[in-house]
Design an enzyme around this catalytic site. Sequence first.
Site, PDB file in Angstrom:
ATOM      1  N   SER A 219      -9.689   1.600   2.610  1.00 12.06           N
ATOM      2  CA  SER A 219      -8.975   2.539   1.834  1.00 12.06           C
ATOM      3  C   SER A 219      -7.924   1.756   1.147  1.00 12.06           C
ATOM      4  CB  SER A 219      -8.149   3.617   2.831  1.00 12.06           C
ATOM      5  OG  SER A 219      -7.476   2.876   3.708  1.00 12.06           O
TER       6      SER A 219
ATOM      7  N   SER B  11     -10.083  -0.460   6.726  1.00 11.00           N
ATOM      8  CA  SER B  11      -9.541  -0.258   5.454  1.00 11.00           C
ATOM      9  C   SER B  11      -8.651  -1.455   5.019  1.00 11.00           C
ATOM     10  CB  SER B  11      -8.483   0.918   5.742  1.00 11.00           C
ATOM     11  OG  SER B  11      -9.063   2.200   5.448  1.00 11.00           O
TER      12      SER B  11
ATOM     13  N   LYS C 210       0.755  -1.243  -0.184  1.00  7.81           N
ATOM     14  CA  LYS C 210       0.228   0.077   0.153  1.00  7.81           C
ATOM     15  C   LYS C 210       0.962   1.369   0.053  1.00  7.81           C
ATOM     16  CE  LYS C 210      -3.938   2.152   2.420  1.00  7.81           C
ATOM     17  NZ  LYS C 210      -4.826   2.015   3.697  1.00  7.81           N
TER      18      LYS C 210
END
Lengths: 484, 486, 99
Positions: B151, B175, B76
């Site tokens: 996210s 997330s 990420k």
Amino acid sequence: MAWEIVVGIETHAQLLTHSKIFSGASTAFGAEPNTQACAVDIALPGVLPVLNAQAVELAVRLGIAVGGKISRKSIFARKNYFYPDLPKGYQISQYEIPVVQGGSLKIVLPEGEKTIRLTRAHLEEDAGKSLHEDFQGMTGIDLNRAGTPLLEIVTEPDMRGAKEAVAYARALHSLVRWIGICDGNMQEGSFRCDANVSVRKVGSNELGTRCEIKNLNSFLFMEQAIVFEASRQIEVLESGGKIQQETRLFDTEIGETRAMRSKEDAQDYRYFPDPDLLPLVISEKEINRIGSELPEGPESVRKRFVDEYHFSMEMAFVLTLDRVRAEHFDAFWKQLLELTANVDPIARVQAANFAMMEIGAAMGRLGIAVEEILPDRLAVLIARVLDNTISHRIAKEVFSAMLAGEGAPDEIIEKRGLKQISDSGAIGKIVDEVLAANAKQVEDYRSGKEKAFNSLVGQVMKRSQGKANPAQVNEILRRKLKAT
Amino acid sequence: MLNSTVTELSDALAARKISSVELTRLFLDRIKGLNGRLNAFITVDEERSLAQARVADERRSGGRAGRLTGIPVAHKDIFCTRGIRTTCGSKMLATFKSPYDAHVIERFNAAGAVLLGKTNMDEFAMGSSNETSHFGPVRNPWDLDRVPGGSSGGSAAAVAARMAPAATGTDTGGSIRQPAALSGVSGLKPTYGVVSRYGMIAFASSLDQGGPLAKSAADLALLMNAMAGFDARDSTSLERPAEDYTRSLNDSLQGLRIGLPKEYFADGVDADVLARVSEAVRWFEGHGAKTVAITLPNTGLAVPVYYVIAPAEASSNLSRFDGVRYGHRAKEYTDLNDMYRRTRAEGFGAEVKRRILIGTYVLSHGYYDAYYLQAQKVRRLIAKDFTEAFARCDLIMGPTSPSTAFALGAKTDDPVQMYLNDIFTIPAPLAGLPGLSIPCGFDAKGLPVGLQIMGNYFAEAKMLGAAHRYQQATDWHLRAPKEAQL
Amino acid sequence: MFLTPAQLHRIALLARIAVSPEEARAVTDRLNQVLGLIDQLQAVDTRGIEPMSHPLDTQQAVQQRLRADAVTEPDLRAEIQALAPAVEQGLYLVPKVIE
């Protein structure tokens, strides 16, 4: 109508650590800009703070020294505001629960001692520096100082006027160096004071609206700034105005305070506990250990010097401005007591006073460190004055020779033949010679001019190279002048 | 190979059936082919990845390979990586190159894993749909008109579309778990403090926790063995003995007490989601587990608590983005404050600004007690619900999200609707508890449904064990989106 | 609680985020939607409940770990300042600060 000036002081003392409070960057002063600003100090994304153990230890030291309460659990909060020298956009500081609560410090005034109460002392990080020299019309930011550990020490509004404020600042300055938590270098900004100044009518119990004055980087400026600010406030109030609570800057060039433009916005610091740090827990055991390692404090030493050694408060105060000096003098005095057990205590204290002056002069004039003067040698020197081996004047000469590395006092006295002449026959012989050579002065004395006597004494001392016992010279001279 | 689990790939590498360079190239080519449509990756540096793969192959030749040596892993874009930009999905950091590696990255490097690329995400991890990214939305591989969740949407989509065998994510209010559920992959949010936050760009410090996304629970366990561990640079990192997260994978389910909170099986949850989750629960019952009816009475307060605490912490965490030392700076300004205001107005997207403003407000003078302090007190009530629940059960199960993947743009005009979608994932991080999500079937539209498994503090191995037993008997986690629709 | 455009102005100033007059209305409305959500908390009875500032404080004594006082960070100025928008003579440049 009379006004009373009320002052509270906030001091930021940089703690003597090698590394920063929340990072492993060096705290050394004077490095090239931003070479000691690591990822944590410049607040790169993703970095986190870890607390420096030594910063905590030094804070606890101060807390114990001022008799404050050490919080067993204290909290770091974020103080949020934007400023280019504050990389994270918040300062990590202790807000609701500081590491030290309460405590007090005694200051010495001409009229005696006064106790100044401390509100708190808390740990926080320093900001960087803004350099306002022109860089293409911009300000330059150096973050080397960002993250340096600070202990902010806050007093109650207990000082009445500039002199008391300065006396407090000096006492704190001496204490932080004494206990080894701060180098006290005001030029380098290691010890910075802000003064909260307000005025009120004498007899009033309510505090007036205060102004905080920043940038007091010497005791002289502090005194000037408070005097100026108080008279400014009195002027405003007497002409029917009101004091605006604000932060003011002392302009050292013109000796005046002015409102700071950058602090114009009403601030809202949005304090909240820093979620990156956990509560700081200090155990009873740690507090006891730190306490047991603390040296005797200046207030206690001062009290001992006055109560046990019978020094004047003024002398005790001067001697305890600095721990090395106080310890040195203490060692010297203990030695002297042993050497001169049968001497009149008053004479001994007078001799000690002489020694203090001489040490002070040597340190001031010759830049000699007090450690270079061996306390036991100094004690022998003063003992020789007290047992009439030498006079004060010769003692000065011997002291200089000691500083020049000529050896122990007895050695110097012997080698240079400085032993006081106390043999009345020898002195009498010199007196006879002087009287014979100075018929004019003898005549003057006899016609009532007392001054002539002093001149004759001087001649005798000179001829004896200062070695004649002054009391004996006096006595023999008078006797001989009367007789002939 | 693309459909293999990390466990299988690790075995293939060990058996020299494939080299890391070959494997890495396989996934890089897959990314090249699909990323134009899915937008799962923000940055890929093929040369860098292949160089790492070569090093991994050498390490294997030298006999020093571990389970993850040579395995390509996508990260990420919230984890700072030295030598390859780290954007956090924001214009503010669009060109930011971190001079250091996050702890998690160091761990993967030490294990010999290959960094495959940096995955797309909601800007500063603020979002549940991956639509707030400065680099454009990520599309759900199961239906390109839908969101992948957020996210960590890029990571979830990358694993789902077989662009990466595994990925890292971060979870603040769901997330990792929510995009795992919406994209049909497995994802774990560990207990707070188990994975170091050092080098993980902060959103809400008291909630943020890194964790893995992969196809299977067994893979998550392998990845956790690399990611987890004490880090002295994070004051909230826990000093605990190293754990083997694979140790309970084969534990029996006999006697396992599964708590079913009535609040998680209530109105407002899609019927298909409820049906699939209930079927999964029945499978566990059929294999020795017992279910216990429990209640988490303060569940409804979790979203309001979260939307005080997370924005408050974020408003402060994001103050460092001021255009002075790195990142975006406005081109034109009149003075210092104007520079700050324009830099931040330009550098942050609408959702980030909204949360900063909310956070600033709840911390401001006169509102702190009513909002922030009150939220922290209610946070304790929520944690207490779990303490009481875990006295009666070993694991808690329920839906990860009340719905399957929603259409792009469907909720962008109503932030509160978007926030309420996280109702089941927000409570665990508020309490600091671990949670995972695994696929448990599909709704009528063919969209994946996620089963959430929550455990007590440090119960990750037990949770992974239960998930693994389920995945040994089912194949939901191995289903892939149809190639034709990608 | 309800946010007025004037309060928005003050908060935007504190947060150093420019909000143009055109956007102010829409931003205020959005924020008020969120405030409506979080206002539910006002009704909760939390008397006697300690605020929870660390997620694990129900599990263990949470206490700050201390770092030994040692210089561990090398000078990385060149690399770190390569990231900066404006630098001169090793200093970060910002619009003139007036104290």
